[in-house]
Enzyme design. Structure first.
Site, PDB file in Angstrom:
ATOM      1  N   GLU A   1     -25.380  18.028 -66.182  1.00 22.53           N
ATOM      2  CA  GLU A   1     -24.660  16.957 -66.867  1.00 22.53           C
ATOM      3  C   GLU A   1     -25.137  15.622 -66.323  1.00 22.53           C
ATOM      4  OE1 GLU A   1     -20.403  19.219 -67.814  1.00 22.53           O
ATOM      5  OE2 GLU A   1     -20.493  17.619 -66.326  1.00 22.53           O
TER       6      GLU A   1
ATOM      7  N   GLU B   1     -22.223  15.549 -74.382  1.00 23.31           N
ATOM      8  CA  GLU B   1     -21.015  15.865 -73.605  1.00 23.31           C
ATOM      9  C   GLU B   1     -19.871  14.921 -73.979  1.00 23.31           C
ATOM     10  OE1 GLU B   1     -19.021  17.420 -71.879  1.00 23.31           O
ATOM     11  OE2 GLU B   1     -20.124  19.199 -71.267  1.00 23.31           O
TER      12      GLU B   1
ATOM     13  N   HIS C   1     -21.802  22.262 -62.711  1.00 19.65           N
ATOM     14  CA  HIS C   1     -21.093  23.540 -62.652  1.00 19.65           C
ATOM     15  C   HIS C   1     -22.088  24.650 -62.329  1.00 19.65           C
ATOM     16  CE1 HIS C   1     -18.313  21.591 -65.906  1.00 19.65           C
ATOM     17  NE2 HIS C   1     -18.178  21.035 -64.718  1.00 19.65           N
TER      18      HIS C   1
ATOM     19  N   ARG D   1     -10.262  24.984 -67.443  1.00 23.22           N
ATOM     20  CA  ARG D   1     -11.171  23.984 -66.898  1.00 23.22           C
ATOM     21  C   ARG D   1     -10.505  23.057 -65.882  1.00 23.22           C
ATOM     22  NH1 ARG D   1     -13.490  25.557 -71.593  1.00 23.22           N
ATOM     23  NH2 ARG D   1     -15.765  25.373 -71.758  1.00 23.22           N
TER      24      ARG D   1
ATOM     25  N   GLU E   1     -17.537  30.521 -62.768  1.00 22.62           N
ATOM     26  CA  GLU E   1     -18.223  29.268 -62.450  1.00 22.62           C
ATOM     27  C   GLU E   1     -17.409  28.457 -61.465  1.00 22.62           C
ATOM     28  OE1 GLU E   1     -18.594  26.182 -65.362  1.00 22.62           O
ATOM     29  OE2 GLU E   1     -16.715  26.679 -66.353  1.00 22.62           O
TER      30      GLU E   1
ATOM     31  N   ARG F   1     -16.622  24.709 -60.537  1.00 24.26           N
ATOM     32  CA  ARG F   1     -16.689  23.511 -61.373  1.00 24.26           C
ATOM     33  C   ARG F   1     -16.734  22.193 -60.599  1.00 24.26           C
ATOM     34  NH1 ARG F   1     -15.869  23.879 -66.575  1.00 24.26           N
ATOM     35  NH2 ARG F   1     -14.857  21.848 -66.721  1.00 24.26           N
TER      36      ARG F   1
END
Length: 476
Positions: free
Chosen positions: A135, A214, A271, A342, A361, A363
């Site tokens: 990202e 994003e 992530h 999330r 994952e 994060r």
């Protein structure tokens, strides 16, 4: 890419490669390099390496800083951004000793190598596969000043909402704040840029899953890549960032992995999806377990959550990291795990149902980390969890199958939180580091150097007057 020097040189001759570029990593996670004509690249280079001053990499004191760099031919790739045809090679740092040079225990690639060897030695698994998500923000302009009398920054990107009223070259189609997720053209003005980057990824051996815009409307995009081994993916993280930044510059843009470059917009994470395999069989799957995760997976999660605060010193090593780890932007703030959530630091994707795809994952990591240290630290925490059978549910880490941002103050007080500052993360690392030094993966000296260096960052940041302080306090 290559196994032998002869194979490498034959490729260089066939492709008319003129230069060989050696990519080396400093303590912080920045690439450095030196270049030589291909004619100078010989068997002696592979045996005795290339000498350099390690003190300029943050590794060693000046009085004992002579080191050598040994290329790893398996990492070779043709550099897409060199005018003169160039083959680039990543490699490892060795200290000069007799009778033979030794791997330097502070070198990031060597730490990653040792972490993979330690996993093998435990008998738990023989492969730790990870998949990072890139990202980052792409801007058209950046300017900043940190003078004693002038502290400011300014960025600009054409599709941002603040440009709706621009007087020149304005065709509309601006993205509202935090409304960019999966935006389509013409709102998504970076689609072709991402595709060009992804084609360069593929040419360099980085397999791409997909790319998209994003959440942040101010030029935030994501590229997700396929899985690989720990050191392999650390190499590809560095190479991916290199390609992204240089392609942006080539198109008169600039890319940043800063976790929080813009106030009030979503920040940039890194992530990390992960799972373990042994003899090709997945170890994280159990059809009857919570979210179809095995006991081994739960213990791995337990280790990560137990050491989450200390891990942040390596996974979130910048002062800017903690401007992202705040409520309201899909970045985690609490230490817990859950399915499809999330707001939890560990998220278990519900869509990954096949045994060889079952994973979770982490994060909280971001792109300011040194990926070799960060990925190694994550693995070491997970191994510690398995060895000590740390049950995340019994330890009170969840599962939190609800929105953690919506809790009242009393409920929030019951849940442990990630560090709120870099100093807090470093404090945690100082008191919780034994899991990292197991098997000699992280040396005590490396951890000490890392903490001292990051403390200096935090101190510099804390001493600098901030423009918002003028807004809040100038008239008092």
């Amino acid at each position: 890419m290559f196994k032998t020097l002869d194979e490498t040189l034959a490729f260089c001759k066939e492709k008319e490669i003129k230069m060989v570029d050696f990519m080396m990593l400093d303590l912080d996670g920045r690439w450095k390099h030196l270049t030589m004509p291909v004619e100078r690249f010989t068997a002696d280079t592979m045996k005795n390496g290339i000498g350099f001053d390690g003190s300029n990499y943050g590794y060693a004191p000046v009085e004992n800083s002579d080191m050598v760099f040994i290329p790893d031919l398996s990492t070779a790739y043709v550099d897409s951004f060199s005018e003169v045809k160039t083959l680039s090679v990543i490699g490892d740092v060795y200290v000069i000793s007799l009778p033979e040079n030794k791997r330097f225990d502070q070198c990031p690639r060597n730490v990653a190598t040792q972490a993979e060897r330690y996993l093998l030695s435990t008998g738990i698994a023989d492969e730790f596969r990870i998949g990072p998500e890139f990202e980052f923000h792409v801007f058209n302009y950046v300017s900043y000043s940190n003078m004693s009398y002038n502290t400011r920054f300014k960025v600009d990107t054409e599709p941002a909402e603040w440009n709706t009223g621009a007087e020149e070259f304005n065709l509309g189609y601006k993205l509202a704040k935090n409304n960019g997720y999966h935006a389509a053209p013409p709102l998504d003005k970076l689609n072709d840029f991402r595709s060009r980057v992804c084609m360069l990824f593929e040419q360099a051996g980085i397999a791409v899953k997909y790319h998209h815009h994003e959440v942040s409307g101010s030029g935030q995009i994501e590229i997700e890549v396929e899985f690989g081994g720990l050191r392999e993916m650390a190499d590809k993280t560095m190479l991916g960032k290199y390609i992204i930044k240089n392609r942006a510059i080539l198109e008169n843009k600039t890319a940043t992995f800063m976790p929080k470059p813009i106030y009030g917009e979503a920040g940039n994470g890194l992530h990390v999806h992960m799972h373990l395999f042994k003899e090709g069989k997945p170890l994280f799957y159990d059809a009857n377990g919570y979210s179809q995760l095995s006991e081994t997976a739960h213990h791995f999660i337990g280790g990560i959550l137990k050491h989450a605060k200390a891990l942040c010193a390596f996974t979130n090593p910048s002062t800017n990291s903690y401007k992202r780890l705040v409520p309201g932007y899909e970045a985690p703030v609490t230490i817990g795990y859950a399915t499809s959530n999330r707001s939890s630091v560990i998220r278990i994707p519900a869509y990954a149902k096949a045994p060889d795809q079952k994973r979770f994952e982490l994060r909280n990591p971001d792109g300011t980390c040194n990926p070799y240290y960060a990925y190694s630290a994550i693995l070491m925490a997970g191994i510690d969890g398995i060895k000590n059978k740390i049950n995340p549910e019994a330890e009170g880490y969840g599962p939190y199958d609800f929105n953690l941002y919506n809790l009242n103050d009393e409920e929030k007080a019951k849940i442990r939180s990630l560090p709120r500052t870099l100093d807090e993360a470093l404090d945690s690392l100082e008191s919780d580091k034994d899991f990292l030094t197991a098997g000699g993966v992280f040396s005590e000296k490396l951890i000490e150097i890392w903490i001292n260096k990051r403390r200096k960052d935090a101190l510099k940041y804390s001493l600098m007057p901030h423009p918002v302080e003028y807004e809040m306090y100038f008239d008092l």
